[in-house]
Design a protein around this motif. Structure first.
Motif, short mmCIF file in Angstrom:
data_model
loop_
_atom_site.label_atom_id
_atom_site.label_comp_id
_atom_site.label_asym_id
_atom_site.label_seq_id
_atom_site.Cartn_x
_atom_site.Cartn_y
_atom_site.Cartn_z
N PRO A 213 0.79 -1.23 0.00
CA PRO A 213 0.00 0.00 0.00
C PRO A 213 0.81 1.27 0.00
O PRO A 213 0.28 2.35 -0.28
N GLY A 214 2.12 1.18 0.35
CA GLY A 214 2.84 2.41 0.63
C GLY A 214 2.43 2.96 1.98
O GLY A 214 1.96 2.22 2.86
N ASP A 215 2.55 4.26 2.15
CA ASP A 215 2.27 4.87 3.45
C ASP A 215 0.79 4.72 3.82
O ASP A 215 -0.09 4.98 3.01
N LEU A 216 0.55 4.31 5.06
CA LEU A 216 -0.79 4.16 5.61
C LEU A 216 -0.88 4.91 6.93
O LEU A 216 0.11 4.97 7.67
N LEU A 235 -1.65 -9.12 9.32
CA LEU A 235 -1.30 -7.78 8.84
C LEU A 235 -0.17 -7.86 7.82
O LEU A 235 -0.17 -7.12 6.82
N GLU A 236 0.79 -8.74 8.04
CA GLU A 236 1.92 -8.88 7.12
C GLU A 236 1.44 -9.32 5.74
O GLU A 236 1.89 -8.79 4.71
N VAL A 237 0.53 -10.28 5.71
CA VAL A 237 -0.04 -10.70 4.43
C VAL A 237 -0.77 -9.55 3.76
O VAL A 237 -0.64 -9.31 2.55
N LEU A 238 -1.55 -8.80 4.54
CA LEU A 238 -2.31 -7.68 4.00
C LEU A 238 -1.41 -6.65 3.33
O LEU A 238 -1.65 -6.24 2.18
N VAL A 239 -0.36 -6.20 4.05
CA VAL A 239 0.44 -5.09 3.55
C VAL A 239 1.50 -5.52 2.54
O VAL A 239 2.01 -4.67 1.80
N ASP A 240 1.85 -6.80 2.49
CA ASP A 240 2.87 -7.24 1.54
C ASP A 240 2.29 -7.90 0.29
O ASP A 240 2.91 -7.86 -0.77
N ARG A 241 1.08 -8.49 0.39
CA ARG A 241 0.60 -9.32 -0.71
C ARG A 241 -0.80 -9.00 -1.21
O ARG A 241 -1.18 -9.45 -2.29
N GLU A 242 -1.58 -8.23 -0.47
CA GLU A 242 -2.99 -8.05 -0.84
C GLU A 242 -3.39 -6.61 -1.12
O GLU A 242 -4.55 -6.36 -1.50
N GLY A 247 -5.08 -4.72 -4.42
CA GLY A 247 -6.21 -4.48 -3.56
C GLY A 247 -7.20 -3.50 -4.16
O GLY A 247 -8.43 -3.69 -4.07
N LEU A 248 -6.70 -2.46 -4.80
CA LEU A 248 -7.57 -1.44 -5.39
C LEU A 248 -8.37 -1.98 -6.57
O LEU A 248 -9.51 -1.57 -6.80
N SER A 249 -7.77 -2.88 -7.33
CA SER A 249 -8.41 -3.37 -8.56
C SER A 249 -9.19 -4.66 -8.36
O SER A 249 -9.74 -5.20 -9.31
N ASP A 250 -9.20 -5.16 -7.14
CA ASP A 250 -9.87 -6.43 -6.84
C ASP A 250 -9.23 -7.61 -7.56
O ASP A 250 -9.91 -8.52 -8.03
N GLY A 251 -7.88 -7.56 -7.70
CA GLY A 251 -7.29 -8.78 -8.23
C GLY A 251 -5.97 -8.75 -8.93
O GLY A 251 -5.23 -9.73 -8.89
N THR A 252 -5.58 -7.65 -9.63
CA THR A 252 -4.33 -7.71 -10.39
C THR A 252 -3.37 -6.61 -9.95
O THR A 252 -3.77 -5.48 -9.66
#
Length: 343
Positions: A213-216, A235-242, A247-252
């Motif tokens: 995500p960059g800065d949050l 949280l690690e999975v969220l910020v590194d992989r999702e 995340g913004l495009s729902d998939g790519t």
């Protein structure tokens, strides 16, 4: 190793390993062969695959091996030959970049097994940013936390080094380099030295990336811990992989696919990426007190003219400055440092 030597440059990602075989001396760095091996996790041994590829092509085995290491932690700020003491520091650095450093350490061990008599050199993405002034690297946290190594380190240093080297003596005084790819960051370069950058303690901060995500707002993470039952691993999975473009495009996370999709979500992902990149270019210009040259590099920066133009369109208010697209040469930079240090 003072004369020409064969250097193997290994550039490990979280799921693949790029490599290049180079003929290097004090003045030149000639690529002999380059490719990528998929699958760096689990019990895979990508170095064994590389050895077989070199043998099949009757290419020489390396005189030295250089490794891209994303983070050296608080105790290693220069490219260095790998020995037992450095391996200890790399184990400590795993906590700062858990997505990248453990994979790189495993590949170092595999390279030592494959080439037991060959010097191994660690080339750190954080090294270029060792010149950050105190005001740029200090994070606004209590002193006891900062004393433990929590500060702005900066990353993509090998890419930034390669751009500075390619610009040579013609480099202007105030340069902003935008390394835009699946991982993305910006760097403010004054007289050839890093004076500010967007990534911080880890490669997760800064501008929007492919899956990061960059800065949050830190409150977002606290909210997820408190209200949604997240723990550190989730949280690690969220910020590194999702997150990020994915995340913004729902998939790519692939900007090329986003251009093709034409959905509302894909357009939003592109617009957010451009908007955040513009803001951070302006922040780097503020750190420099002006701008003479903006360089685009990285997969998006080099190949995506539409995204470059969209970023530039929001920067017209800054007046006149030069713009260049320069291919990053991270692997060549690894080979050059390896030759120098092993010599």
């Amino acid at each position: 190793m003072n004369g020409p030597r064969t250097i193997l440059a290994l550039n490990a990602g979280s799921s693949s390993l790029k490599y290049g075989l180079y003929r290097v001396d004090a003045d030149t760095c000639e690529e002999r062969f380059a490719a990528k091996v998929e699958g760096t996790g689990g019990d895979a041994d990508p170095v064994a695959t590389i050895v077989e590829a070199l043998r099949q092509r009757s290419l020489p085995m390396p005189d030295a091996v250089g490794h891209r290491i994303v983070h050296g932690g608080p105790n290693v700020r220069e490219h260095a030959r790998i020995d037992a003491a450095l391996m200890t520091h790399l184990d400590e650095a795993k906590a700062f970049a858990p997505l990248h450093v453990p994979v790189a350490v495993k590949i170092v061990a595999q390279a030592k097994d494959a080439f037991p008599q060959v010097p191994q050199v660690a080339c750190f993405d954080t090294a270029f940013h060792a010149t950050l002034p105190l005001v740029a690297k200090t994070l606004p946290l209590p002193a006891d936390l900062r004393a433990g190594g929590i500060e702005r380190y900066g990353f993509h240093g090998l890419s930034y080094e390669s751009i500075v080297r390619q610009l040579g003596n013609a480099i202007p005084e105030r340069v902003v380099i935008a390394h835009l790819g699946n991982g993305a960051s910006l760097c403010a370069v004054h007289a050839g030295k890093s004076v500010d950058t967007t990534m911080g303690l880890t490669p997760t901060g800064g501008i929007v990336m492919g899956t990061r995500p960059g800065d949050l707002d830190p409150g977002v993470l606290l909210y997820l811990l408190r209200e949604r039952g997240y723990d550190a691993a989730r949280l690690e999975v969220l910020v590194d992989r999702e997150s990020g473009l994915k995340g913004l495009s729902d998939g790519t996370s692939d900007m090329r696919k986003l251009h093709e999709m034409g959905s509302d979500a894909s357009r939003l992902a592109q617009d957010v990426f451009v908007h955040v990149a513009r803001k951070h270019v302006a922040s780097m210009v503020a750190s420099l007190g002006g701008i003479d040259l903006l360089v685009f590099t990285g997969g998006i920066g080099e190949n995506d003219a539409a995204t470059r133009e969209a970023i530039l369109e929001g920067l017209r208010w800054m007046g006149s400055f030069a713009v260049r697209v320069i291919p990053t040469q991270e692997d060549e930079q690894i080979a050059r440092h390896t030759w120098r240090i092993a010599s």
